[in-house]
Scaffold this motif. Structure first.
Motif, short mmCIF file in Angstrom:
data_model
loop_
_atom_site.label_atom_id
_atom_site.label_comp_id
_atom_site.label_asym_id
_atom_site.label_seq_id
_atom_site.Cartn_x
_atom_site.Cartn_y
_atom_site.Cartn_z
N LYS A 70 0.84 -1.20 0.00
CA LYS A 70 0.00 0.00 0.00
C LYS A 70 0.87 1.25 0.00
O LYS A 70 0.60 2.22 -0.73
N LYS A 71 1.92 1.23 0.79
CA LYS A 71 2.84 2.37 0.86
C LYS A 71 3.46 2.66 -0.50
O LYS A 71 3.67 3.81 -0.88
N ILE A 72 3.71 1.58 -1.27
CA ILE A 72 4.31 1.73 -2.60
C ILE A 72 3.31 2.22 -3.62
O ILE A 72 3.62 3.09 -4.44
N TRP A 73 2.07 1.68 -3.58
CA TRP A 73 1.13 1.87 -4.69
C TRP A 73 0.04 2.92 -4.47
O TRP A 73 -0.63 3.31 -5.42
N GLU A 74 -0.18 3.38 -3.24
CA GLU A 74 -1.25 4.34 -3.02
C GLU A 74 -0.97 5.65 -3.75
O GLU A 74 0.19 5.99 -4.03
N PRO A 75 -2.01 6.40 -4.13
CA PRO A 75 -1.82 7.64 -4.88
C PRO A 75 -0.85 8.62 -4.23
O PRO A 75 -0.09 9.31 -4.92
N ALA A 76 -0.83 8.68 -2.91
CA ALA A 76 0.05 9.62 -2.20
C ALA A 76 1.53 9.31 -2.40
O ALA A 76 2.39 10.16 -2.16
N ALA A 77 1.83 8.09 -2.87
CA ALA A 77 3.22 7.69 -3.07
C ALA A 77 3.80 8.24 -4.37
O ALA A 77 5.02 8.22 -4.57
N GLN A 78 2.94 8.74 -5.25
CA GLN A 78 3.41 9.20 -6.56
C GLN A 78 4.45 10.30 -6.42
O GLN A 78 4.24 11.31 -5.76
N GLY A 79 5.60 10.05 -7.03
CA GLY A 79 6.69 11.02 -6.99
C GLY A 79 7.41 11.09 -5.67
O GLY A 79 8.39 11.85 -5.54
N LYS A 80 6.97 10.33 -4.68
CA LYS A 80 7.58 10.40 -3.34
C LYS A 80 8.29 9.10 -2.95
O LYS A 80 9.42 9.14 -2.48
N ILE A 81 7.61 7.97 -3.12
CA ILE A 81 8.24 6.68 -2.82
C ILE A 81 8.89 6.17 -4.11
O ILE A 81 8.25 5.51 -4.93
N THR A 82 10.13 6.54 -4.29
CA THR A 82 10.83 6.24 -5.54
C THR A 82 12.10 5.43 -5.33
O THR A 82 12.85 5.19 -6.27
N ASN A 83 12.34 5.03 -4.08
CA ASN A 83 13.55 4.30 -3.74
C ASN A 83 13.18 3.17 -2.78
O ASN A 83 12.29 3.33 -1.94
N TRP A 84 13.87 2.06 -2.87
CA TRP A 84 13.55 0.92 -2.03
C TRP A 84 13.72 1.22 -0.54
O TRP A 84 12.96 0.72 0.29
N ASN A 85 14.70 2.05 -0.18
CA ASN A 85 14.90 2.32 1.25
C ASN A 85 13.81 3.23 1.84
O ASN A 85 13.74 3.40 3.06
N GLN A 86 12.96 3.76 0.98
CA GLN A 86 11.80 4.51 1.46
C GLN A 86 10.64 3.57 1.83
O GLN A 86 9.76 3.95 2.58
N VAL A 87 10.68 2.37 1.30
CA VAL A 87 9.69 1.37 1.65
C VAL A 87 10.03 0.77 3.01
O VAL A 87 9.18 0.60 3.88
N ASN A 88 11.31 0.48 3.19
CA ASN A 88 11.82 -0.10 4.43
C ASN A 88 13.26 0.37 4.60
O ASN A 88 14.08 0.17 3.69
N VAL A 105 -4.71 -1.27 -1.78
CA VAL A 105 -4.87 0.14 -1.41
C VAL A 105 -6.17 0.37 -0.63
O VAL A 105 -6.27 1.25 0.21
N GLY A 106 -7.17 -0.47 -0.93
CA GLY A 106 -8.44 -0.36 -0.23
C GLY A 106 -9.56 0.23 -1.06
O GLY A 106 -10.70 0.29 -0.63
N LYS A 107 -9.23 0.65 -2.30
CA LYS A 107 -10.24 1.22 -3.18
C LYS A 107 -9.86 0.90 -4.63
O LYS A 107 -8.74 1.17 -5.05
N ALA A 108 -10.80 0.34 -5.37
CA ALA A 108 -10.53 -0.01 -6.76
C ALA A 108 -10.15 1.21 -7.57
O ALA A 108 -10.73 2.29 -7.41
N LYS A 109 -9.14 1.05 -8.42
CA LYS A 109 -8.62 2.08 -9.32
C LYS A 109 -7.88 3.20 -8.60
O LYS A 109 -7.50 4.20 -9.21
N SER A 110 -7.67 3.05 -7.30
CA SER A 110 -6.91 4.06 -6.54
C SER A 110 -5.44 3.67 -6.56
O SER A 110 -5.02 2.75 -5.86
N SER A 111 -4.66 4.35 -7.39
CA SER A 111 -3.26 3.97 -7.58
C SER A 111 -2.43 5.18 -8.00
O SER A 111 -2.95 6.10 -8.65
#
Length: 332
Positions: free
Chosen positions: A132-150, A178-184
Motif C-alpha cells: 500500500k505504501k508503494i502503490w497508493e496515490p500519495a506515493a506518486q513522486g515520493k516513494i521512488t527508492n527501495w529504502n523509502q519502503v523499508n 490500497v483499499g479502493k478499486a482504481k486508486s493507484s
C-alpha cells in the motif's frame, strides 16, 4: 502454454493459427475479448476446440483487459468476455441498456503474483502495508527508492510495473492492497499486456510488478515471486496456498461471461460446452487453480436452466476463498 504469443498490439489475436492452419473461408467465428489473465486458459481451450472441429469454427481471442473487454461485450461486439474480476455495476448497466443478458461462469482461481527482479535479495517478503505504501496515490513522486519502503532495504531506485487501468487485475489489486478499486499512483509502466510487464521487471534490477500467476510460472527463470504477508506471515503464491486459503488477499476467482443471445448460435454453444468440459485439465495445464467439479457442473446447469446474471452485485470479490465462491454460486 506459450504466453509470448500474446500480440503487443492488443487487437484480436487469431488463436493457434500456426498449429491449426488457416481457417476455411466459410468458418463460423466465436469472438472473445477481455482479460490477459484469463487469456492463457481461453487460448488453450480455443486451440484444442479448433483442432477438434477441424477448422470448421474459428475462435478469435483479444486482450483488451477486463474493462476493455466488457465495453465491447456490452456493445454486442463479442460473444464471450474473459474477466479477472466480476462484472461491475456500470458494466451491468451498460449491458442492460443494450439489452444484453449474460451468463457468469467462474472457471478458475488465480494467485495474483507480486514479482521482483531475481537480483533483488532483500524484498523476499512484503506486507500488505508495504505494498500500500508503494502503490497508493500519495506515493506518486515520493516513494521512488527501495529504502523509502523499508529502511533496511538498499538505496536503489524503485521502478514499478503494473496493470493498465482497463485491466481487471488493476481493479482487484488496488482494492485488495490500497483499499479502493482504481486508486493507484500513476507514475509506473502500465500495460494490459502482461508480457510487457514481465520484460520490464526482468530487465530492471530495482523493478517490482504484479500480474496473474501463470505469467510468473512461465517466466520464473527471469523473475522472483514475493511472499505476501496478509497478517499471518509471508506466503508465496502457489496452487496449494490458493486452495487452502492462506494466500490472501491476492487469491481471486476468474471468469468468462457469455452473451445469452450468442449462446443460441451452435458454434458458441459448442465452444462453451467444450470450455466447461475441458477447463479442469487445461486450467491446471496453464498453471492456474481448477475449481471443484461441482462448480463446473453448476455452470452447465446454469446454462441449461437459462439462469442469467451475476451473484456479485457489481462488486469485487476481494479475499473470497474457494468454498465461499462455491456457496455463493449455488444461490443463483
Amino acid at each position: 502454454m506459450k504466453l509470448v504469443k500474446i500480440a503487443a498490439a492488443l487487437g484480436f489475436a487469431f488463436v493457434g493459427a500456426a498449429s491449426v492452419g488457416v481457417a476455411h473461408a466459410q468458418s463460423a467465428v466465436v469472438k472473445v475479448d477481455g482479460s490477459s489473465t484469463v487469456y492463457p486458459i481461453t487460448e488453450a481451450v480455443a486451440e484444442d476446440f479448433q483442432k477438434a472441429k477441424k477448422n470448421a469454427v474459428k475462435v478469435t481471442v483479444g486482450i483488451s483487459g477486463t474493462g476493455g473487454g466488457f465495453k465491447k461485450f456490452c456493445r454486442g461486439e463479442t460473444d464471450i468476455s474473459d474477466a479477472s474480476r466480476p462484472i461491475l455495476k456500470k458494466e451491468m448497466d451498460a449491458c442492460k441498456e443494450a439489452g444484453i443478458a449474460y451468463y457468469e461462469l467462474p472457471i478458475a482461481y488465480d494467485a495474483l503474483t507480486v514479482i521482483v527482479n531475481p537480483q533483488n535479495t532483500f524484498a523476499s517478503t512484503l506486507s500488505v502495508a508495504d505494498l500500500k505504501k508503494i502503490w497508493e496515490p500519495a506515493a506518486q513522486g515520493k516513494i521512488t527508492n527501495w529504502n523509502q519502503v523499508n529502511p533496511s532495504f538498499p538505496d536503489m531506485p524503485l521502478k514499478l510495473y503494473g496493470a493498465g487501468s482497463d485491466s481487471g487485475t488493476f481493479d482487484y489489486f488496488t482494492e485488495a492492497i490500497v483499499g479502493k478499486a482504481k486508486s493507484s499512483r500513476g507514475d509506473y509502466t502500465a500495460s494490459e499486456d502482461d508480457n510487457v510487464l514481465v520484460q520490464g521487471v526482468a530487465r530492471d534490477k530495482g523493478g517490482l510488478g504484479y500480474f496473474g500467476f501463470a505469467y510468473y510460472v512461465e517466466n520464473q527463470k527471469k523473475l522472483k515471486a514475493v511472499a505476501i504477508d496478509g497478517g499471518k506471515g509471508g506466503v508465496l503464491p502457489s496452487p496449494q496456498a490458493v486452495e487452502n486459503g492462506t494466500y490472501s488477499p491476492l487469491s481471486r476467482p476468474i471468469f468468462i461471461y457469455v452473451n445469452a443471445k450468442s449462446l443460441d448460435k451452435p458454434e458458441v454453444k459448442e465452444f462453451v460446452d467444450f470450455y466447461l468440459k475441458n477447463a479442469p485439465k487445461l486450467v491446471k495445464e496453464v498453471k492456474y487453480v481448477p475449481l471443484p467439479s461441482k462448480v463446473y457442473e453448476a455452470n452447465t446447469e446454469r446454462l441449461t436452466k437459462k439462469k442469467v446474471g451475476t451473484v456479485f452485485g457489481g462488486e469485487e470479490a476481494v479475499g473470497m476463498k474457494i468454498e465461499e465462491l462455491v456457496h455463493r454460486e449455488a444461490k443463483l
